[in-house]
Design an enzyme around this catalytic site. Structure first.
Site, short mmCIF file in Angstrom:
data_model
loop_
_atom_site.label_atom_id
_atom_site.label_comp_id
_atom_site.label_asym_id
_atom_site.label_seq_id
_atom_site.Cartn_x
_atom_site.Cartn_y
_atom_site.Cartn_z
N VAL A 83 0.26 2.61 8.99
CA VAL A 83 -0.94 2.47 8.16
C VAL A 83 -1.09 3.69 7.25
O VAL A 83 -1.17 4.82 7.73
CB VAL A 83 -2.20 2.29 9.03
CG1 VAL A 83 -3.44 2.18 8.16
CG2 VAL A 83 -2.05 1.07 9.94
N LYS A 84 -1.14 3.44 5.94
CA LYS A 84 -1.34 4.52 4.97
C LYS A 84 -2.83 4.78 4.78
O LYS A 84 -3.59 3.87 4.47
CB LYS A 84 -0.70 4.17 3.63
CG LYS A 84 0.81 4.27 3.61
CD LYS A 84 1.40 3.90 2.26
CE LYS A 84 1.26 5.00 1.26
NZ LYS A 84 1.98 4.69 0.00
N ILE A 85 -3.19 6.04 4.95
CA ILE A 85 -4.59 6.46 4.87
C ILE A 85 -4.72 7.54 3.79
O ILE A 85 -3.94 8.50 3.79
CB ILE A 85 -5.06 7.03 6.22
CG1 ILE A 85 -4.98 5.96 7.33
CG2 ILE A 85 -6.47 7.59 6.12
CD1 ILE A 85 -5.98 4.84 7.19
#
Length: 224
Positions: A83-85
């Site tokens: 997951v890119k945050i």
């Protein structure tokens, strides 16, 4: 060093995978938009089915609750999803919370060593310094990678440095020398790593000599 392609184009991903040197994929909303009217989650799943490695898929929320909701949904798509945050205040909170749920993360849009330090302390699995965009404003993108690598090594942070916003093969070479764990690049840049005029010239010469050799053999055998 691992090589990722920065794309959402399934054909490019398949071709890169067929080269047997592809370790993963990074995507973002802009790259998915280029693919036309596709379902985002289905498209991420399709990428994961091609690549035997991490696939970064980005949240679009900018608040903690929204990032957590999207992050959990992305995590459920496939075991390969990371997951890119975004590197903002609520993003740091989400990195820690997702880490506590054993959801892997890639902290994106990093432009300073202090940002990278915060992301590592929050438990990010990857940090993505955008070296090309830093070079665009007449600063030193590779210098940033060097600083982050040194900080992480000094303090034993278990976060991989993923050099992003790569524009050309020199970026790849210098990121590798700087100690980046991963380089993510457009598919075209990956292909450009193969190119060298002396390779082309050498191959052309070898093939020409081979044809001359075959012609000579035929002549000796009276087949010419």
């Amino acid at each position: 060093m691992q090589f990722f392609v920065d794309t959402a184009d399934l054909d490019e991903i398949r071709e890169a995978s067929d080269m047997c040197i592809l370790d993963g994929v990074t995507t973002n909303p802009s790259l998915v938009k280029e693919q036309g009217n596709v379902d985002f989650h289905e498209h991420v799943f399709a990428i994961c089915e091609i690549v035997d490695g991490d696939v970064s898929a980005e949240v679009t929320a900018t608040d903690f609750d929204g990032m957590m909701e999207e992050g959990r949904r992305l995590h459920q798509i496939h075991e390969n999803v990371v997951v890119k945050i975004p590197l903002i205040k609520d993003g740091i909170k989400a990195l820690r919370a997702l880490d506590e749920e054993a959801i892997e993360t890639n902290c994106t849009l990093c432009f300073s060593p202090t940002q990278a330090t915060l992301a590592a302390k929050a438990g990010a699995d990857y940090i993505s310094p955008f070296i090309g965009r830093i070079d665009d404003i007449s600063s030193d993108g590779i210098g940033l990678v060097e600083d982050i690598v040194q900080i992480y090594d000094t303090h034993d942070f278990d976060t991989d440095v993923l050099a992003a916003s790569i524009r050309h093969p020199t970026h790849v070479k210098r990121a590798a020398l700087a100690g980046a764990d991963v380089a993510t690049m457009p598919f075209e840049t990956l292909l450009n790593l193969l190119e060298h005029p002396l390779t082309d010239r050498g191959l052309e010469r070898f093939l020409a000599d081979w044809e001359e050799y075959k012609d000579a053999r035929k002549a000796e055998a009276g087949l010419a």
